[in-house]
Scaffold this motif. Structure first.
Motif, PDB file in Angstrom:
ATOM      1  N   SER A   3      15.085 -12.723  -1.190  1.00 15.33           N
ATOM      2  CA  SER A   3      15.745 -11.573  -1.799  1.00 15.33           C
ATOM      3  C   SER A   3      14.735 -10.450  -1.919  1.00 15.33           C
ATOM      4  O   SER A   3      13.556 -10.698  -2.216  1.00 15.33           O
ATOM      5  N   ILE A   4      15.204  -9.234  -1.702  1.00 14.77           N
ATOM      6  CA  ILE A   4      14.300  -8.076  -1.764  1.00 14.77           C
ATOM      7  C   ILE A   4      14.917  -6.981  -2.629  1.00 14.77           C
ATOM      8  O   ILE A   4      16.114  -6.692  -2.532  1.00 14.77           O
ATOM      9  N   LEU A   5      14.083  -6.397  -3.464  1.00 15.04           N
ATOM     10  CA  LEU A   5      14.474  -5.247  -4.270  1.00 15.04           C
ATOM     11  C   LEU A   5      13.506  -4.121  -3.950  1.00 15.04           C
ATOM     12  O   LEU A   5      12.286  -4.309  -3.998  1.00 15.04           O
ATOM     13  N   GLU A   6      14.052  -2.948  -3.623  1.00 13.52           N
ATOM     14  CA  GLU A   6      13.189  -1.817  -3.293  1.00 13.52           C
ATOM     15  C   GLU A   6      13.670  -0.577  -4.025  1.00 13.52           C
ATOM     16  O   GLU A   6      14.851  -0.451  -4.364  1.00 13.52           O
ATOM     17  N   GLY A   7      12.757   0.357  -4.228  1.00 17.33           N
ATOM     18  CA  GLY A   7      13.138   1.627  -4.834  1.00 17.33           C
ATOM     19  C   GLY A   7      11.961   2.566  -4.926  1.00 17.33           C
ATOM     20  O   GLY A   7      10.832   2.201  -4.575  1.00 17.33           O
ATOM     21  N   ARG A   8      12.210   3.751  -5.409  1.00 18.28           N
ATOM     22  CA  ARG A   8      11.142   4.723  -5.620  1.00 18.28           C
ATOM     23  C   ARG A   8      11.545   5.669  -6.741  1.00 18.28           C
ATOM     24  O   ARG A   8      12.731   5.852  -7.027  1.00 18.28           O
ATOM     25  N   PHE A   9      10.539   6.244  -7.372  1.00 16.70           N
ATOM     26  CA  PHE A   9      10.815   7.166  -8.486  1.00 16.70           C
ATOM     27  C   PHE A   9       9.647   8.125  -8.642  1.00 16.70           C
ATOM     28  O   PHE A   9       8.544   7.884  -8.104  1.00 16.70           O
ATOM     29  N   LEU A  10       9.898   9.200  -9.369  1.00 11.53           N
ATOM     30  CA  LEU A  10       8.844  10.176  -9.627  1.00 11.53           C
ATOM     31  C   LEU A  10       7.774   9.559 -10.521  1.00 11.53           C
ATOM     32  O   LEU A  10       8.076   8.892 -11.508  1.00 11.53           O
ATOM     33  N   PHE A  50       2.131  -0.333 -11.722  1.00 10.30           N
ATOM     34  CA  PHE A  50       2.638   1.029 -11.939  1.00 10.30           C
ATOM     35  C   PHE A  50       1.579   1.911 -12.609  1.00 10.30           C
ATOM     36  O   PHE A  50       1.385   3.066 -12.221  1.00 10.30           O
ATOM     37  N   ASN A  51       0.895   1.366 -13.622  1.00  3.05           N
ATOM     38  CA  ASN A  51      -0.149   2.148 -14.291  1.00  3.05           C
ATOM     39  C   ASN A  51      -1.215   2.597 -13.298  1.00  3.05           C
ATOM     40  O   ASN A  51      -1.673   3.748 -13.323  1.00  3.05           O
ATOM     41  N   ASN A  52      -1.590   1.656 -12.432  1.00  2.28           N
ATOM     42  CA  ASN A  52      -2.607   1.955 -11.425  1.00  2.28           C
ATOM     43  C   ASN A  52      -2.132   3.082 -10.501  1.00  2.28           C
ATOM     44  O   ASN A  52      -2.890   4.000 -10.168  1.00  2.28           O
ATOM     45  N   ALA A  53      -0.858   3.003 -10.097  1.00  2.00           N
ATOM     46  CA  ALA A  53      -0.308   4.015  -9.190  1.00  2.00           C
ATOM     47  C   ALA A  53      -0.228   5.390  -9.870  1.00  2.00           C
ATOM     48  O   ALA A  53      -0.580   6.414  -9.277  1.00  2.00           O
ATOM     49  N   VAL A  54       0.225   5.412 -11.113  1.00  2.00           N
ATOM     50  CA  VAL A  54       0.375   6.685 -11.840  1.00  2.00           C
ATOM     51  C   VAL A  54      -0.989   7.331 -12.064  1.00  2.00           C
ATOM     52  O   VAL A  54      -1.192   8.514 -11.786  1.00  2.00           O
ATOM     53  N   GLU A  55      -1.924   6.526 -12.563  1.00  5.77           N
ATOM     54  CA  GLU A  55      -3.195   7.088 -13.031  1.00  5.77           C
ATOM     55  C   GLU A  55      -4.204   7.282 -11.892  1.00  5.77           C
ATOM     56  O   GLU A  55      -4.787   8.351 -11.765  1.00  5.77           O
ATOM     57  N   HIS A  56      -4.384   6.259 -11.088  1.00  7.23           N
ATOM     58  CA  HIS A  56      -5.441   6.326 -10.072  1.00  7.23           C
ATOM     59  C   HIS A  56      -4.921   6.801  -8.720  1.00  7.23           C
ATOM     60  O   HIS A  56      -5.601   7.563  -8.038  1.00  7.23           O
ATOM     61  N   GLY A  57      -3.738   6.334  -8.340  1.00  7.37           N
ATOM     62  CA  GLY A  57      -3.199   6.745  -7.048  1.00  7.37           C
ATOM     63  C   GLY A  57      -2.711   8.184  -7.075  1.00  7.37           C
ATOM     64  O   GLY A  57      -3.179   9.035  -6.318  1.00  7.37           O
ATOM     65  N   ASN A  58      -1.777   8.457  -7.972  1.00  5.89           N
ATOM     66  CA  ASN A  58      -1.175   9.792  -8.019  1.00  5.89           C
ATOM     67  C   ASN A  58      -1.865  10.729  -9.012  1.00  5.89           C
ATOM     68  O   ASN A  58      -1.434  11.877  -9.172  1.00  5.89           O
ATOM     69  N   ARG A  59      -2.883  10.250  -9.676  1.00  2.91           N
ATOM     70  CA  ARG A  59      -3.708  11.059 -10.593  1.00  2.91           C
ATOM     71  C   ARG A  59      -2.861  11.865 -11.572  1.00  2.91           C
ATOM     72  O   ARG A  59      -3.053  13.061 -11.748  1.00  2.91           O
ATOM     73  N   ASN A  60      -1.888  11.189 -12.140  1.00  2.00           N
ATOM     74  CA  ASN A  60      -1.016  11.769 -13.174  1.00  2.00           C
ATOM     75  C   ASN A  60      -0.241  12.991 -12.693  1.00  2.00           C
ATOM     76  O   ASN A  60       0.130  13.849 -13.510  1.00  2.00           O
ATOM     77  N   ASP A  61      -0.015  13.081 -11.398  1.00  2.00           N
ATOM     78  CA  ASP A  61       0.766  14.175 -10.826  1.00  2.00           C
ATOM     79  C   ASP A  61       2.242  13.748 -10.805  1.00  2.00           C
ATOM     80  O   ASP A  61       2.637  12.909  -9.996  1.00  2.00           O
ATOM     81  N   GLY A  62       3.042  14.352 -11.686  1.00  2.00           N
ATOM     82  CA  GLY A  62       4.445  13.971 -11.830  1.00  2.00           C
ATOM     83  C   GLY A  62       5.333  14.386 -10.674  1.00  2.00           C
ATOM     84  O   GLY A  62       6.507  14.022 -10.635  1.00  2.00           O
ATOM     85  N   ILE A  79       5.008  -8.541  -5.244  1.00  2.00           N
ATOM     86  CA  ILE A  79       5.361  -7.215  -5.768  1.00  2.00           C
ATOM     87  C   ILE A  79       4.393  -6.197  -5.178  1.00  2.00           C
ATOM     88  O   ILE A  79       3.179  -6.300  -5.384  1.00  2.00           O
ATOM     89  N   SER A  80       4.934  -5.222  -4.436  1.00  2.00           N
ATOM     90  CA  SER A  80       4.098  -4.180  -3.844  1.00  2.00           C
ATOM     91  C   SER A  80       4.452  -2.843  -4.468  1.00  2.00           C
ATOM     92  O   SER A  80       5.638  -2.509  -4.615  1.00  2.00           O
ATOM     93  N   VAL A  81       3.432  -2.082  -4.836  1.00  2.00           N
ATOM     94  CA  VAL A  81       3.649  -0.753  -5.412  1.00  2.00           C
ATOM     95  C   VAL A  81       2.807   0.248  -4.632  1.00  2.00           C
ATOM     96  O   VAL A  81       1.593   0.074  -4.472  1.00  2.00           O
ATOM     97  N   GLY A  82       3.470   1.284  -4.139  1.00  2.00           N
ATOM     98  CA  GLY A  82       2.794   2.303  -3.348  1.00  2.00           C
ATOM     99  C   GLY A  82       2.765   3.641  -4.059  1.00  2.00           C
ATOM    100  O   GLY A  82       3.659   3.967  -4.838  1.00  2.00           O
ATOM    101  N   ASP A  83       1.704   4.398  -3.808  1.00  2.00           N
ATOM    102  CA  ASP A  83       1.601   5.748  -4.373  1.00  2.00           C
ATOM    103  C   ASP A  83       1.175   6.695  -3.254  1.00  2.00           C
ATOM    104  O   ASP A  83       1.081   6.307  -2.095  1.00  2.00           O
ATOM    105  N   GLU A  84       0.934   7.943  -3.623  1.00  3.52           N
ATOM    106  CA  GLU A  84       0.573   8.933  -2.608  1.00  3.52           C
ATOM    107  C   GLU A  84      -0.933   9.199  -2.579  1.00  3.52           C
ATOM    108  O   GLU A  84      -1.374  10.216  -2.058  1.00  3.52           O
ATOM    109  N   GLY A  85      -1.708   8.313  -3.163  1.00  2.63           N
ATOM    110  CA  GLY A  85      -3.154   8.481  -3.169  1.00  2.63           C
ATOM    111  C   GLY A  85      -3.782   8.011  -1.863  1.00  2.63           C
ATOM    112  O   GLY A  85      -3.106   7.546  -0.949  1.00  2.63           O
ATOM    113  N   GLN A  86      -5.091   8.088  -1.832  1.00  2.00           N
ATOM    114  CA  GLN A  86      -5.846   7.743  -0.628  1.00  2.00           C
ATOM    115  C   GLN A  86      -6.074   6.239  -0.522  1.00  2.00           C
ATOM    116  O   GLN A  86      -6.627   5.770   0.464  1.00  2.00           O
TER     117      GLN A  86
END
Lengths: 138, 101
Positions: A3-10, A50-62, A79-86
């Motif tokens: 089973s797979i669950l996927e999604g994305r959010f700001l 998620f915390n890692n993605a918000v703070e380090h990946g996306n650098r708190n950019d909403g 569980i895989s979480v992706g962000d827009e960081g490097q």
């Protein structure tokens, strides 16, 4: 059965907090947690990703996005979480966490996930946590 | 976060989610309730309502420890669940806090 669950959010802690229980409930629906501790641990790991993605990946950019993919199979959950960081060097981050003192907990969530029996991998801006059932805490 | 001072103890009632989304408000609540007061010698964080925690919540607790132990106060964590205790053990919180389940 897979089973797979996927999604994305700001990106943002408040937005992430809305998605954590949805993911945990979905996992519960697939796996049916035997113990409260299993639900707690999945909740903890999702929050840390998620915390890692918000703070380090996306650098708190909403304005940036966070994506997630949860895969539940017979013997494991991933569980895989992706962000827009490097992306970052996961081994270096975990080593740094290990070397920090007891009174320094910032960013140690991923290290805690490892100690709870999860394995972690990183590729670009995506961090994946995997748990194989039957191991510690499962 | 509900905070009361009674008989020399400041008791902070932690919420169900001691996690990133609520930390800023909790820091403000503690400052507003306790800054400038000298009528308490102990700080007790009651975690009996707390179901989930993350590293930001742990950081919040460490922040309380650093702030109030530097002022000579003892910090006690009470009422936490078994899974939260597991995290505390990993973090060696017993070296910083008095733990009382």
């Amino acid at each position: 059965m897979m089973s797979i669950l996927e999604g994305r959010f700001l990106s943002g802690f408040e937005n992430a907090a809305k998605y954590v229980p949805k993911i945990v409930d979905w996992v519960d629906g697939n796996r049916h947690f035997d113990h409260h501790s299993q639900k707690f641990v999945v909740d903890f790991v999702v929050r840390e990703l998620f915390n890692n993605a918000v703070e380090h990946g996306n650098r708190n950019d909403g304005a940036k996005m966070i994506s997630y993919r949860v895969e539940s199979r017979l013997g494991f959950i991933e569980i895989s979480v992706g962000d827009e960081g490097q992306g970052f060097d996961l081994e270096q981050a975990v080593r740094r966490d290990r070397e920090s003192g007891t009174d320094s907990v910032r960013n140690r969530g991923l290290l805690i996930a490892l100690k709870l029996g999860w394995t972690l991998s990183a590729r670009g801006g995506t961090v994946t946590a995997r748990y194989e059932y039957g191991r510690k805490g499962g | 976060m509900q905070i009361t001072v009674r008989e020399g103890t400041a008791t902070c009632l932690a919420p169900a989610e001691l996690t990133a989304a609520g930390i800023r408000q909790m820091v403000e609540d503690v400052k507003k309730a306790l800054d400038g007061r000298d009528d308490f010698s102990d700080v007790c964080v009651d975690l009996s309502a707390t179901e989930n925690i993350d590293s930001m919540g742990l950081t919040f607790l460490i922040g309380l420890y650093k702030t109030y132990s530097a002022r000579g106060r003892k910090i006690r964590l009470t009422g936490y669940s078994g899974p939260i205790l597991e995290i505390f053990k990993i973090m060696k919180f017993d070296e910083l806090f008095e733990l009382r389940q």
